[in-house]
Design an enzyme around this catalytic site. Structure first.
Site, short mmCIF file in Angstrom:
data_model
loop_
_atom_site.label_atom_id
_atom_site.label_comp_id
_atom_site.label_asym_id
_atom_site.label_seq_id
_atom_site.Cartn_x
_atom_site.Cartn_y
_atom_site.Cartn_z
N GLU A 65 0.05 -5.02 22.92
CA GLU A 65 0.80 -3.85 23.39
C GLU A 65 0.19 -3.28 24.67
O GLU A 65 -1.05 -3.35 24.81
CB GLU A 65 0.80 -2.78 22.28
CG GLU A 65 1.59 -3.25 21.06
CD GLU A 65 1.49 -2.27 19.89
OE1 GLU A 65 1.89 -2.66 18.77
OE2 GLU A 65 1.02 -1.13 20.11
N ILE A 117 6.16 -3.25 11.04
CA ILE A 117 5.79 -1.88 11.43
C ILE A 117 4.28 -1.68 11.25
O ILE A 117 3.81 -0.55 11.27
CB ILE A 117 6.58 -0.84 10.60
CG1 ILE A 117 6.55 -1.14 9.09
CG2 ILE A 117 8.02 -0.75 11.04
CD1 ILE A 117 5.30 -0.81 8.36
N ARG A 171 0.95 -4.16 12.30
CA ARG A 171 0.21 -4.52 13.48
C ARG A 171 0.70 -5.86 14.00
O ARG A 171 0.97 -6.77 13.21
CB ARG A 171 -1.29 -4.62 13.18
CG ARG A 171 -1.99 -3.27 13.01
CD ARG A 171 -2.11 -2.52 14.33
NE ARG A 171 -2.87 -1.28 14.22
CZ ARG A 171 -2.32 -0.08 14.03
NH1 ARG A 171 -1.01 0.02 13.85
NH2 ARG A 171 -3.07 1.01 13.98
N GLY A 218 0.85 -1.20 0.00
CA GLY A 218 0.00 0.00 0.00
C GLY A 218 0.88 1.24 0.00
O GLY A 218 2.04 1.18 -0.46
N ARG A 219 0.40 2.35 0.54
CA ARG A 219 1.20 3.58 0.58
C ARG A 219 2.50 3.35 1.33
O ARG A 219 3.58 3.68 0.88
CB ARG A 219 0.41 4.70 1.27
CG ARG A 219 -0.71 5.31 0.46
CD ARG A 219 -1.51 6.26 1.32
NE ARG A 219 -2.31 5.51 2.28
CZ ARG A 219 -3.63 5.37 2.15
NH1 ARG A 219 -4.26 5.91 1.14
NH2 ARG A 219 -4.32 4.69 3.05
N ILE A 220 2.39 2.77 2.52
CA ILE A 220 3.59 2.58 3.37
C ILE A 220 4.49 1.51 2.77
O ILE A 220 5.71 1.69 2.65
CB ILE A 220 3.17 2.24 4.81
CG1 ILE A 220 2.48 3.45 5.45
CG2 ILE A 220 4.37 1.78 5.64
CD1 ILE A 220 1.85 3.19 6.80
N HIS A 271 6.22 0.92 19.46
CA HIS A 271 5.21 1.46 18.53
C HIS A 271 5.43 2.94 18.30
O HIS A 271 4.55 3.78 18.54
CB HIS A 271 3.78 1.21 19.06
CG HIS A 271 2.72 1.30 18.00
ND1 HIS A 271 1.58 0.55 18.03
CD2 HIS A 271 2.64 2.03 16.87
CE1 HIS A 271 0.82 0.82 16.98
NE2 HIS A 271 1.44 1.73 16.26
N ASP A 280 8.16 -3.14 15.74
CA ASP A 280 7.64 -1.90 16.33
C ASP A 280 6.24 -2.11 16.88
O ASP A 280 5.70 -1.24 17.57
CB ASP A 280 7.59 -0.79 15.25
CG ASP A 280 7.11 0.55 15.81
OD1 ASP A 280 6.16 1.13 15.24
OD2 ASP A 280 7.68 0.99 16.84
N SER A 288 0.23 -9.04 -1.78
CA SER A 288 -0.94 -8.28 -1.32
C SER A 288 -2.17 -9.09 -1.70
O SER A 288 -2.04 -10.12 -2.39
CB SER A 288 -1.00 -6.93 -2.04
OG SER A 288 -0.05 -6.02 -1.51
N ARG A 289 -3.37 -8.60 -1.33
CA ARG A 289 -4.59 -9.35 -1.68
C ARG A 289 -4.65 -9.57 -3.19
O ARG A 289 -5.07 -10.61 -3.67
CB ARG A 289 -5.83 -8.57 -1.24
CG ARG A 289 -6.27 -8.84 0.19
CD ARG A 289 -7.32 -7.87 0.64
NE ARG A 289 -6.78 -6.51 0.55
CZ ARG A 289 -7.35 -5.46 1.14
NH1 ARG A 289 -8.47 -5.63 1.80
NH2 ARG A 289 -6.83 -4.26 1.07
#
Ligand code: 8YV
Length: 329
Positions: free
Chosen positions: A270, A239, A241, A162-164, A288, A265, A183-184
């Site tokens: 958490e 980075i 989830r 995605g963007r990240i 995080h 991260d 990806s999907r």
């Protein structure tokens, strides 16, 4: 017949969960926002007396609004998230009621991608561990730090382009790394190699970077088989989830030497981090902080308030998230 858009919509603002202090202050001072009490009795009392007045909730990706809370807010029109991730908000329940949901995309992409690159370099070159080695006074006693692994020109797999994910790919391409991704579905126009499964991707790379959104669709996507495919010379960086990785399988693989290292991260529960990881020099642990810069959090705060203002002014949102299609929709 007057529709719900004709009748004046309650516009009261409710803060749900902890938020950046300056944002919480602005909500209280400039939007007369209430904050949902944490203490169960006070919370129930607040909801029974004021639930019907709440038009919009402001929350963070770490708290969100589940279906149970949504049911106690009959006039809710929008959930405004501070954060790009919104896996803690029940989108199906929101969609069923026509409640809009917004997040803060793009403004944090650079810092999160920088963190992924930083973790990749740190875990492969063991900079944090070497720093501890020096601070412990071991260099004059034990000599040079052991050799580590090169980052440049490695094969990097990205879960979630995605963007990240794309920003990470761009950065590591500049290191001469060969990028492939899962990806999907393939990303139109992407110059990177698409791999149809996470296991196949892991089997063909030296570093696997997790950049996929959290939620039911990616729960433990990086499972035991993916970790085994990455192998004893492979590195995992997350980075996104903690829920996207089977954390128990990850810890077991690291303890058994079936994975070369991990840069993390985010975690499954958490702020609790498995203690088994605390003493591992081939693991880098961050609390995080991927978007945790002054610049990025200020931009996230600004975009959160722009979404809130837009909703209060027009009922719309500036950066709405894609909503699931409801059968009744
Ligand atoms: C935020 C994040 O720190 O944007 C996200 O999804 O996880 C972080 O950038 C967090 O959500 C805000 O509390």
């Amino acid at each position: 017949m007057p529709t719900e858009h004709d009748t004046p919509q309650p516009r009261s603002v409710l803060q749900v969960g902890p938020l950046k202090p300056s944002l919480a202050q602005t909500l209280a001072d400039q939007y007369a926002a209430s904050a949902l009490p944490d203490e169960p009795a006070a919370r129930d009392a607040f909801l029974s007396s004021h639930g019907g007045e709440i038009g919009v909730v402001v929350t963070s990706g770490r708290t969100g609004v589940d279906a149970a809370l949504m049911a106690q807010l009959p006039s809710l029109g929008a959930v405004v998230n501070f954060g790009v991730g919104y896996d803690t908000t029940d989108l199906d329940a929101a969609a069923a009621r026509g409640i809009g949901v917004s997040n803060t995309p793009d403004v944090l992409t650079d810092c999160v991608a920088d963190t992924a690159v930083g973790l990749t370099i740190d875990v492969m070159r063991q900079f944090s561990a070497a720093d501890r080695y020096v601070r412990a006074g071991r260099w004059p006693v034990e000599g040079n730090y052991p050799l580590t692994r090169q980052v440049s020109n490695k094969r990097v797999g990205i879960i979630g382009l995605g963007r990240i994910g794309s920003a990470i790919a761009l950065r590591l391409s500049a290191f001469g790394c060969a990028i492939s991704y899962h990806s999907r579905r393939p990303v139109d126009g992407s110059r990177y190699q698409y791999v149809p499964s996470a296991v196949e991707l892991a089997a063909g790379v030296d570093v696997l970077v997790v950049a996929a959104a959290g939620g039911a669709g990616t729960q433990r996507l990086v499972d035991r088989d993916v970790i085994a495919a990455l192998g004893a010379d492979g590195y995992l960086v997350n980075i996104a989830r903690g829920s996207v990785v089977d954390e128990v399988a990850l810890v077991e693989a690291l303890e058994a030497g079936r994975l070369a290292g991990a840069g993390l991260d985010v975690f499954a529960d958490e702020p609790n981090v498995p203690e088994a990881l605390w003493t591992m020099d081939n693991v880098v642990l961050l609390p995080h902080v991927a978007s945790g810069t002054v610049e990025t959090r200020a931009a996230m705060e600004d975009l959160t308030l722009r979404n809130l203002d837009e909703f209060l002014r027009t009922g719309g949102l500036v950066t709405p998230v894609p909503m699931p299609v409801t059968t009744s929709g």
